[in-house]
Design an enzyme around this catalytic site. Structure first.
Site, PDB file in Angstrom:
ATOM      1  N   TYR A   1       0.848  -1.203   0.000  1.00  0.00           N
ATOM      2  CA  TYR A   1       0.000   0.000   0.000  1.00  0.00           C
ATOM      3  C   TYR A   1       0.872   1.238   0.000  1.00  0.00           C
ATOM      4  O   TYR A   1       2.033   1.211   0.415  1.00  0.00           O
ATOM      5  CB  TYR A   1      -0.980  -0.022   1.174  1.00  0.00           C
ATOM      6  CG  TYR A   1      -0.345   0.136   2.539  1.00  0.00           C
ATOM      7  CD1 TYR A   1       0.450  -0.869   3.083  1.00  0.00           C
ATOM      8  CD2 TYR A   1      -0.545   1.293   3.292  1.00  0.00           C
ATOM      9  CE1 TYR A   1       1.019  -0.731   4.331  1.00  0.00           C
ATOM     10  CE2 TYR A   1       0.022   1.432   4.542  1.00  0.00           C
ATOM     11  CZ  TYR A   1       0.810   0.418   5.057  1.00  0.00           C
ATOM     12  OH  TYR A   1       1.382   0.554   6.286  1.00  0.00           O
TER      13      TYR A   1
ATOM     14  N   ASP B   1      -3.016  -2.330  -2.600  1.00  0.00           N
ATOM     15  CA  ASP B   1      -4.228  -2.004  -1.857  1.00  0.00           C
ATOM     16  C   ASP B   1      -4.643  -0.609  -2.325  1.00  0.00           C
ATOM     17  O   ASP B   1      -4.316   0.396  -1.709  1.00  0.00           O
ATOM     18  CB  ASP B   1      -3.905  -2.025  -0.352  1.00  0.00           C
ATOM     19  CG  ASP B   1      -5.110  -1.698   0.510  1.00  0.00           C
ATOM     20  OD1 ASP B   1      -6.169  -1.330  -0.049  1.00  0.00           O
ATOM     21  OD2 ASP B   1      -4.996  -1.796   1.736  1.00  0.00           O
TER      22      ASP B   1
ATOM     23  N   ARG C   1      -4.468 -10.577  -0.790  1.00  0.00           N
ATOM     24  CA  ARG C   1      -3.979 -11.967  -0.907  1.00  0.00           C
ATOM     25  C   ARG C   1      -4.986 -12.811  -1.682  1.00  0.00           C
ATOM     26  O   ARG C   1      -4.607 -13.663  -2.488  1.00  0.00           O
ATOM     27  CB  ARG C   1      -3.711 -12.559   0.486  1.00  0.00           C
ATOM     28  CG  ARG C   1      -2.562 -11.853   1.196  1.00  0.00           C
ATOM     29  CD  ARG C   1      -2.087 -12.622   2.433  1.00  0.00           C
ATOM     30  NE  ARG C   1      -1.079 -11.842   3.130  1.00  0.00           N
ATOM     31  CZ  ARG C   1      -1.309 -11.121   4.240  1.00  0.00           C
ATOM     32  NH1 ARG C   1      -2.507 -11.145   4.800  1.00  0.00           N
ATOM     33  NH2 ARG C   1      -0.345 -10.420   4.784  1.00  0.00           N
TER      34      ARG C   1
ATOM     35  N   ASP D   1       5.062 -10.537   2.652  1.00  0.00           N
ATOM     36  CA  ASP D   1       4.763  -9.141   3.002  1.00  0.00           C
ATOM     37  C   ASP D   1       5.933  -8.251   2.577  1.00  0.00           C
ATOM     38  O   ASP D   1       7.080  -8.698   2.555  1.00  0.00           O
ATOM     39  CB  ASP D   1       4.518  -9.020   4.511  1.00  0.00           C
ATOM     40  CG  ASP D   1       3.180  -9.637   4.909  1.00  0.00           C
ATOM     41  OD1 ASP D   1       2.443 -10.057   4.013  1.00  0.00           O
ATOM     42  OD2 ASP D   1       2.889  -9.686   6.115  1.00  0.00           O
ATOM     43  N   ASP D   2       5.611  -6.980   2.283  1.00  0.00           N
ATOM     44  CA  ASP D   2       6.655  -6.153   1.660  1.00  0.00           C
ATOM     45  C   ASP D   2       7.698  -5.629   2.644  1.00  0.00           C
ATOM     46  O   ASP D   2       8.703  -5.058   2.233  1.00  0.00           O
ATOM     47  CB  ASP D   2       6.033  -4.998   0.844  1.00  0.00           C
ATOM     48  CG  ASP D   2       5.209  -4.029   1.680  1.00  0.00           C
ATOM     49  OD1 ASP D   2       5.151  -4.187   2.903  1.00  0.00           O
ATOM     50  OD2 ASP D   2       4.625  -3.094   1.074  1.00  0.00           O
ATOM     51  N   ASP D   3       7.475  -5.831   3.958  1.00  0.00           N
ATOM     52  CA  ASP D   3       8.432  -5.270   4.920  1.00  0.00           C
ATOM     53  C   ASP D   3       9.299  -6.317   5.613  1.00  0.00           C
ATOM     54  O   ASP D   3      10.151  -5.974   6.426  1.00  0.00           O
ATOM     55  CB  ASP D   3       7.675  -4.438   5.968  1.00  0.00           C
ATOM     56  CG  ASP D   3       6.572  -5.243   6.654  1.00  0.00           C
ATOM     57  OD1 ASP D   3       6.173  -6.294   6.132  1.00  0.00           O
ATOM     58  OD2 ASP D   3       6.117  -4.803   7.728  1.00  0.00           O
TER      59      ASP D   3
ATOM     60  N   GLU E   1      -3.791 -16.661   9.283  1.00  0.00           N
ATOM     61  CA  GLU E   1      -2.947 -17.762   8.821  1.00  0.00           C
ATOM     62  C   GLU E   1      -3.593 -19.099   9.167  1.00  0.00           C
ATOM     63  O   GLU E   1      -3.725 -19.992   8.315  1.00  0.00           O
ATOM     64  CB  GLU E   1      -1.560 -17.689   9.472  1.00  0.00           C
ATOM     65  CG  GLU E   1      -0.742 -16.451   9.123  1.00  0.00           C
ATOM     66  CD  GLU E   1      -1.030 -15.241  10.008  1.00  0.00           C
ATOM     67  OE1 GLU E   1      -2.057 -15.271  10.754  1.00  0.00           O
ATOM     68  OE2 GLU E   1      -0.269 -14.264   9.951  1.00  0.00           O
TER      69      GLU E   1
ATOM     70  N   HIS F   1      10.426 -11.199  10.581  1.00  0.00           N
ATOM     71  CA  HIS F   1       9.245 -10.342  10.509  1.00  0.00           C
ATOM     72  C   HIS F   1       9.665  -8.921  10.919  1.00  0.00           C
ATOM     73  O   HIS F   1       9.238  -8.393  11.942  1.00  0.00           O
ATOM     74  CB  HIS F   1       8.168 -10.905  11.448  1.00  0.00           C
ATOM     75  CG  HIS F   1       6.880 -10.179  11.408  1.00  0.00           C
ATOM     76  ND1 HIS F   1       6.480  -9.303  12.395  1.00  0.00           N
ATOM     77  CD2 HIS F   1       5.889 -10.176  10.494  1.00  0.00           C
ATOM     78  CE1 HIS F   1       5.292  -8.807  12.093  1.00  0.00           C
ATOM     79  NE2 HIS F   1       4.912  -9.318  10.950  1.00  0.00           N
TER      80      HIS F   1
ATOM     81  N   ARG G   1       9.845  -4.881  10.851  1.00  0.00           N
ATOM     82  CA  ARG G   1       8.829  -3.846  10.601  1.00  0.00           C
ATOM     83  C   ARG G   1       9.556  -2.519  10.500  1.00  0.00           C
ATOM     84  O   ARG G   1      10.407  -2.196  11.325  1.00  0.00           O
ATOM     85  CB  ARG G   1       7.800  -3.832  11.712  1.00  0.00           C
ATOM     86  CG  ARG G   1       7.117  -5.191  11.854  1.00  0.00           C
ATOM     87  CD  ARG G   1       6.015  -5.142  12.866  1.00  0.00           C
ATOM     88  NE  ARG G   1       4.835  -4.519  12.294  1.00  0.00           N
ATOM     89  CZ  ARG G   1       3.780  -4.183  13.020  1.00  0.00           C
ATOM     90  NH1 ARG G   1       3.793  -4.353  14.315  1.00  0.00           N
ATOM     91  NH2 ARG G   1       2.734  -3.642  12.449  1.00  0.00           N
TER      92      ARG G   1
HETATM   93  C1  UGA Z   1       1.291  -9.228  10.645  1.00  0.00           C
HETATM   94  C2  UGA Z   1       1.421 -10.436   9.727  1.00  0.00           C
HETATM   95  O1  UGA Z   1       2.796 -10.748   9.563  1.00  0.00           O
HETATM   96  C3  UGA Z   1       0.790 -10.104   8.368  1.00  0.00           C
HETATM   97  O2  UGA Z   1       1.006 -11.164   7.480  1.00  0.00           O
HETATM   98  C4  UGA Z   1      -0.688  -9.846   8.598  1.00  0.00           C
HETATM   99  O3  UGA Z   1      -1.325  -9.493   7.394  1.00  0.00           O
HETATM  100  C5  UGA Z   1      -0.829  -8.673   9.559  1.00  0.00           C
HETATM  101  O4  UGA Z   1      -0.096  -8.919  10.777  1.00  0.00           O
HETATM  102  C6  UGA Z   1      -2.273  -8.377   9.913  1.00  0.00           C
HETATM  103  O5  UGA Z   1      -2.508  -7.794  10.968  1.00  0.00           O
HETATM  104  O6  UGA Z   1      -3.162  -8.677   9.131  1.00  0.00           O
HETATM  105  P1  UGA Z   1       2.263  -6.700  10.272  1.00  0.00           P
HETATM  106  O7  UGA Z   1       3.715  -6.402  10.161  1.00  0.00           O
HETATM  107  O8  UGA Z   1       1.553  -6.296  11.512  1.00  0.00           O
HETATM  108  O9  UGA Z   1       2.035  -8.232   9.982  1.00  0.00           O
HETATM  109  O10 UGA Z   1       1.449  -6.098   9.017  1.00  0.00           O
HETATM  110  P2  UGA Z   1       1.925  -5.164   7.830  1.00  0.00           P
HETATM  111  O11 UGA Z   1       3.314  -5.493   7.440  1.00  0.00           O
HETATM  112  O12 UGA Z   1       1.608  -3.752   8.174  1.00  0.00           O
HETATM  113  O13 UGA Z   1       0.937  -5.626   6.668  1.00  0.00           O
HETATM  114  C7  UGA Z   1       1.047  -6.891   6.033  1.00  0.00           C
HETATM  115  C8  UGA Z   1       1.064  -6.705   4.511  1.00  0.00           C
HETATM  116  O14 UGA Z   1      -0.141  -6.075   4.109  1.00  0.00           O
HETATM  117  C9  UGA Z   1       2.210  -5.825   4.003  1.00  0.00           C
HETATM  118  O15 UGA Z   1       2.717  -6.369   2.820  1.00  0.00           O
HETATM  119  C10 UGA Z   1       1.546  -4.489   3.758  1.00  0.00           C
HETATM  120  O16 UGA Z   1       2.139  -3.735   2.709  1.00  0.00           O
HETATM  121  C11 UGA Z   1       0.125  -4.887   3.384  1.00  0.00           C
HETATM  122  N1  UGA Z   1      -0.888  -3.886   3.776  1.00  0.00           N
HETATM  123  C12 UGA Z   1      -0.931  -3.362   5.030  1.00  0.00           C
HETATM  124  C13 UGA Z   1      -1.831  -3.491   2.848  1.00  0.00           C
HETATM  125  O17 UGA Z   1      -1.828  -3.956   1.710  1.00  0.00           O
HETATM  126  N2  UGA Z   1      -2.775  -2.549   3.208  1.00  0.00           N
HETATM  127  C14 UGA Z   1      -2.809  -1.999   4.448  1.00  0.00           C
HETATM  128  O18 UGA Z   1      -3.679  -1.141   4.708  1.00  0.00           O
HETATM  129  C15 UGA Z   1      -1.854  -2.415   5.374  1.00  0.00           C
HETATM  130 MN    MN Z   2       4.875  -6.400   8.446  1.00  0.00          MN
END
Ligand code: UGA
Ligand code: MN
Length: 327
Positions: free
Chosen positions: A93, A122, A164, A189-191, A277, A304, A306
């Site tokens: 996103y 997104d 996804r 995930d991208d981070d 998951e 993981h 961030r």
């Molecule tokens: C944790 C898990 O590792 C993720 O796989 C899970 O989706 C997420 O929790 C969750 O709460 O659903 P976290 O580091 O907290 O991960 O989440 P982010 O890295 O912020 O987001 C996961 C992925 O979704 C990233 O690739 C991010 O770019 C994407 N994302 C996040 C979106 O596409 N839209 C959003 O509004 C937020």
């Molecule tokens: Mn993440």
């Protein structure tokens, strides 16, 4: 005078021949690897393999050509079976660090043979930033988009569910007519931070494979507990009662399993944060069936990580820069 020249010539001749033969023998030897064989070398077979002859000056240059020609008469090794394609589904996103994250990810993926990147924005439309980025990324890729409905964009709700699922739908659509080519899917995930070894491990997934994830769940790592080659429980700091107490970065699924379970998706309805998951895996496998990777789940090959929210406190509101720069 002439006879002196002749005798000198005949004395030198054997030495000249010895030098020529030694030089020739040396060029027949295959080149040693540039570096002490990197531990991840199997990934670069597809692309990096082509680099080896280049070291000898490319196909048209002298010694390289000779070396290749001579090799032609040797018995050829049997053709290897095709490498299963790794499909990486990445939800992403728009935010200040997006391009930096995608750059890091592409730099990793570019080193993995036979990887297809499914990048799902997104967003209501494909952005120019991501389109331009992908076009120059040098990777086989598919660029999708789907916006998360506003009502789901709240803290505490699962993220990236729709993205996804869009990736899964694309995969199923692409393979709906042909018999499934060997393939492996994982959610990247991208981070996060991915070691190259991870891809070697997941490539041999038969149904669903699992491995430890670093820096997650309030612990240094989480991992599946393995006994006699089978998963028997979970080492986790959070809700160990989940049927599959594992992060998104901790598993891969074979394309065959994705295709033979066409209804398996990530669900919004009834899904709590942190349960995505487990809810997904429940639909396609059982704990007994899981294939432990990374030395029976004793090695951390993915983290993981961030990214810190970037500080833009000093961004100007007026007197902007004279040029517009994409970051
Ligand atoms: C944790 C898990 O590792 C993720 O796989 C899970 O989706 C997420 O929790 C969750 O709460 O659903 P976290 O580091 O907290 O991960 O989440 P982010 O890295 O912020 O987001 C996961 C992925 O979704 C990233 O690739 C991010 O770019 C994407 N994302 C996040 C979106 O596409 N839209 C959003 O509004 C937020
Ligand atoms: Mn993440």
């Amino acid at each position: 005078m002439k006879s002196v020249l002749f005798s000198r010539f005949f004395i030198l001749l054997p030495w000249i021949l010895i030098v020529i033969i030694m030089l020739d023998v040396d060029t027949r030897r295959p080149a040693p690897p540039l570096t002490p064989r990197p531990y991840f070398s199997p990934y670069v077979v597809g692309r990096g393999g082509a680099r080896l002859p280049l070291r000898r000056g490319g196909p048209d240059s002298g010694p390289g050509r000779g070396w290749q020609k001579r090799n032609e008469s040797r018995p050829q090794p049997r053709p290897e079976p095709p490498l299963p394609t790794i499909y990486a589904i990445t939800p992403t996103y728009s935010r200040p660090v997006q391009k930096a994250e995608l750059t890091r990810l592409a730099n990793t993926f570019r080193q993995v043979a036979q990887l297809h990147w499914i990048l799902v924005e997104d967003a209501a439309a494909r952005s120019e930033l991501v389109s331009r980025f992908l076009a120059r990324a040098g990777l086989p890729s598919t660029h999708l988009h789907v916006p998360t409905p506003r009502r789901y964009k709240r803290p505490g709700l699962p993220r990236a569910t729709e993205q996804r699922n869009a990736g899964l739908a694309w995969l199923r659509q692409r393979h709906q007519h042909q018999r499934a080519q060997p393939g492996v899917l994982f959610f990247a995930d991208d981070d996060n931070t991915y070691s190259l070894e991870l891809f070697q491990e997941m490539r041999t997934t038969r149904k669903v494979s699992v491995w430890p994830v670093g820096l997650v769940g309030g612990r240094r790592y989480e991992r599946p507990l393995v006994e006699n080659g089978k998963v028997v429980g979970w080492y986790t700091g959070w809700r160990a009662d989940r049927p599959f107490a594992i992060d998104m970065a901790g598993f891969a699924v074979s394309l065959q399993v994705i295709l033979s379970n066409p209804k398996a998706v990530f669900k919004r309805r009834g899904s709590q944060p942190g349960m995505q998951e487990s809810d997904f895996l429940k639909q396609i496998t059982t704990v007994e069936e899981l294939e432990p990777k990374a030395s029976n789940c004793t090695k951390v090959l993915v983290w993981h990580t961030r990214t810190e929210k970037v500080n833009l406190a000093n961004e100007p509101k007026y007197r902007l820069d004279t040029v517009k720069i994409e970051v």
